[in-house]
Design a protein around this motif. Structure first.
Motif, PDB file in Angstrom:
ATOM      1  N   LEU A 178       0.817  -1.088   0.056  1.00 45.55           N
ATOM      2  CA  LEU A 178      -0.114  -0.072  -0.025  1.00 45.55           C
ATOM      3  C   LEU A 178       0.902   1.181  -0.157  1.00 45.55           C
ATOM      4  O   LEU A 178       0.496   2.297  -0.652  1.00 45.55           O
ATOM      5  N   ALA A 179       1.943   1.363   0.784  1.00 45.41           N
ATOM      6  CA  ALA A 179       2.847   2.464   0.803  1.00 45.41           C
ATOM      7  C   ALA A 179       3.478   2.725  -0.478  1.00 45.41           C
ATOM      8  O   ALA A 179       3.599   3.859  -0.849  1.00 45.41           O
ATOM      9  N   GLY A 190       2.758  15.937  -0.383  1.00 40.41           N
ATOM     10  CA  GLY A 190       2.649  16.686   0.792  1.00 40.41           C
ATOM     11  C   GLY A 190       2.379  15.860   1.822  1.00 40.41           C
ATOM     12  O   GLY A 190       2.985  16.313   2.971  1.00 40.41           O
ATOM     13  N   GLY A 191       2.121  14.581   1.846  1.00 41.55           N
ATOM     14  CA  GLY A 191       1.780  13.962   2.902  1.00 41.55           C
ATOM     15  C   GLY A 191       3.087  13.418   3.802  1.00 41.55           C
ATOM     16  O   GLY A 191       3.177  13.325   4.842  1.00 41.55           O
ATOM     17  N   TYR A 192       4.244  13.444   3.099  1.00 41.14           N
ATOM     18  CA  TYR A 192       5.418  12.866   3.664  1.00 41.14           C
ATOM     19  C   TYR A 192       6.282  14.161   4.205  1.00 41.14           C
ATOM     20  O   TYR A 192       6.511  13.808   5.450  1.00 41.14           O
ATOM     21  N   GLY A 257       5.125   0.967  12.717  1.00 45.60           N
ATOM     22  CA  GLY A 257       4.257   2.140  12.918  1.00 45.60           C
ATOM     23  C   GLY A 257       4.525   3.257  11.947  1.00 45.60           C
ATOM     24  O   GLY A 257       3.761   4.078  11.273  1.00 45.60           O
ATOM     25  N   VAL A 258       5.864   3.412  11.637  1.00 46.44           N
ATOM     26  CA  VAL A 258       6.242   4.343  10.704  1.00 46.44           C
ATOM     27  C   VAL A 258       5.755   3.990   9.090  1.00 46.44           C
ATOM     28  O   VAL A 258       5.126   4.858   8.742  1.00 46.44           O
ATOM     29  N   LEU A 259       5.751   2.770   8.881  1.00 45.97           N
ATOM     30  CA  LEU A 259       5.141   2.163   7.819  1.00 45.97           C
ATOM     31  C   LEU A 259       3.632   2.683   7.665  1.00 45.97           C
ATOM     32  O   LEU A 259       3.270   2.944   6.417  1.00 45.97           O
ATOM     33  N   ALA A 260       2.841   2.612   8.772  1.00 52.40           N
ATOM     34  CA  ALA A 260       1.494   3.084   8.774  1.00 52.40           C
ATOM     35  C   ALA A 260       1.248   4.475   8.388  1.00 52.40           C
ATOM     36  O   ALA A 260       0.329   4.899   7.552  1.00 52.40           O
ATOM     37  N   GLY A 261       2.111   5.281   8.847  1.00 53.63           N
ATOM     38  CA  GLY A 261       2.188   6.678   8.698  1.00 53.63           C
ATOM     39  C   GLY A 261       2.521   6.956   7.057  1.00 53.63           C
ATOM     40  O   GLY A 261       1.934   7.727   6.741  1.00 53.63           O
ATOM     41  N   LEU A 262       3.537   6.077   6.569  1.00 53.26           N
ATOM     42  CA  LEU A 262       3.639   6.347   5.258  1.00 53.26           C
ATOM     43  C   LEU A 262       2.503   5.886   4.126  1.00 53.26           C
ATOM     44  O   LEU A 262       2.674   5.982   2.953  1.00 53.26           O
TER      45      LEU A 262
END
Ligand code: TRP
Length: 465
Positions: A178-179, A190-192, A257-262
């Motif tokens: 998904l990422a 912009g999300g990053y 957790g970081v991956l989820a944010g990405l």
């Protein structure tokens, strides 16, 4: 009857990662990062995880592996019957957490199915408001609970270990996919920036608030304070390095957790949804609502909520197992009857939480934090002041040089530093709860009294023998 054990060490680590990776990572963690200074917060969070979270996790694991029992029996096995009440508190915390967690698990299950039909695509707000509490929520909570029961019923190695060995890599692969995919969507860049921007100024201005937020998150996300990690560690049958396993668990948990944010933030930006506040509403309303506008919208919805479902389920089984272990170890239940009994309990408590928003909020917003903090505080004081040298020996058992080098610092963290911190936040939190604001110096005095009192009491008890 011989006690259950993990089949492999990797199996244990994956089960523990499955417990740790849950709603805390997928929803709360990305939001905390984004709203607390971006990558500056991330750095601080990693430090807190290593200095507070990992020592706490290792404290629970030390008690579990040394006793090879459930949270209550552990204290018997370690010759400290008077500490059993602490184990009782851990069981209570387990009931509190899973009672609301299972309701959220039910929502996620429903959204996975509803994504396939696009049921919520037109009016996400109205859809969520119609299903969040009430008989339908009870129904989906029960389905989620049944899935949990099925895994735990199959046993520690053939149920929990097997399931998490498939689920955890599944979570990583699907989220990774998904990422990568969201990165190709127009407008996602912009999300990053929002997520990982480096805002040192924010961090400097709000250091203490951010620190407390990071510490609370570090404990919840590592699943400590309810005896889940204690119980999982009690099924280890080889004496291998707990430090290595504990650190690996924490690292994988943070990485996921970081991956989820990405996934989440680029997705929100590409959908032109300005990130608002976090919370369940944002997951089920904001993000879910946006799915309708994506290519392959139904597939995306199913995959996204499917991953969240895997993460929630692999966490739920770890909490459920705490109570099963207690009934099996202490009351001689066969596993099937223990699972039925515990399932019956959550059928009642979870259904009540699914009917009543105020009960849900009492459990999720107030009681869970309190119970987890008190229990972990007790576990660590026990480790530091009752087990003492034995705790250090257990920490070093089967481990190499790194364990010997870190055992002293770890010991002081567990006996003094982390308990002071936990007692401090506990007193401040309790003050806010009952409406009597406690100042920082007052909270500090109480914290020192709690830790000092334990130290004195432990010495006094140790003397006469
Ligand atoms: N760590 C899980 C999450 O982040 C939740 C969880 C599972 C948990 N087991 C626990 C929290 C035990 C506290 C105690 O969603």
């Amino acid at each position: 009857m011989t006690r259950a054990t993990w089949r492999t060490r990797l199996g244990f680590v994956l089960a523990a990662v499955g417990s740790a990776v849950g709603l805390g990572n997928i929803w709360r963690f990305p939001w905390l990062t984004a709203t607390n200074g971006g990558s500056a917060f991330l750095l601080l969070y990693v430090v807190v995880v290593l200095l507070v979270g990992v020592p706490g996790l290792l404290g629970e694991m030390v008690i579990g592996r040394r006793s090879r029992r459930n949270p209550i029996g552990a204290f018997d096995a370690l010759g400290a019957r008077q500490w059993r009440v602490l184990g009782g508190l851990a069981l209570f915390a387990s009931v509190v957490v899973l009672s609301f967690y299972s309701v959220v698990g039910g929502w996620i299950l429903r959204y996975t199915a509803a994504s396939a039909t696009g049921a919520y695509f037109g009016a996400p707000q109205a859809y969520f408001a119609a299903i969040d509490f009430g008989p339908a929520a009870v129904g989906f909570h029960v389905l989620f609970l049944l899935a949990t029961v099925a895994v735990v019923y199959a046993g520690v190695d053939r149920g929990i270990e097997l399931a998490t060995t498939v689920m955890v890599p599944g979570i990583v692969l699907l989220f990774g996919g998904l990422a990568v995919w969201v990165a190709t969507l127009p407008g996602s860049a912009g999300g990053y920036e929002f997520y990982l921007s480096l805002d040192v100024g924010y961090l400097r201005a709000n250091f203490f608030d951010v620190l407390v937020a990071a510490a609370g998150q570090a404990l919840f996300t590592l699943s400590v304070g309810a005896g889940a990690m204690l119980t999982y560690a009690s099924y280890i049958d080889e004496d291998r390095s707990l430090v290595a396993d504990g650190t690996l668990i924490a690292v994988l948990n943070t990485a996921i957790g970081v991956l989820a944010g990405l996934v989440i933030f680029p997705l929100l930006y590409s959908l032109d949804l300005p990130p608002g506040s976090g919370g369940p509403g944002a997951l089920f309303v904001g993000l879910a609502g946006g799915f309708a506008d994506l290519p392959f919208s139904r597939l995306v919805g199913v995959v996204f909520f499917g991953v969240v479902l895997l993460a929630a389920l692999s966490s739920a089984i770890s909490i459920f197992e705490v109570l099963v272990a207690y009934l099996v170890d202490e009351h001689g239940f066969v596993r099937s009857r223990a699972v039925a009994g515990v399932g019956g309990l959550f059928l009642v408590t979870g259904s009540a939480a699914a009917m009543s928003p105020s009960l849900f909020s009492l459990l999720a917003d107030t009681l869970a934090n309190l119970a987890l903090t008190v229990t972990l505080l007790g576990f660590l004081l026990f480790c530091g002041w009752v087990l003492g040298r034995d705790a250090i020996a257990e920490y070093e058992l089967g481990a190499g040089r790194i364990a010997r080098l870190t055992s002293r610092p770890w010991y002081y963290a567990v006996a003094v530093v982390v308990p002071l911190f936990l007692a401090f936040t506990l007193v401040t939190g309790l003050g806010t709860l009952v409406g009597v604001p406690v100042s920082a110096p007052q909270a500090a005095v109480v914290a020192v009294a709690v830790v000092g009192g334990t130290a004195v009491a432990a010495r006094y008890r140790a003397e006469p023998a």
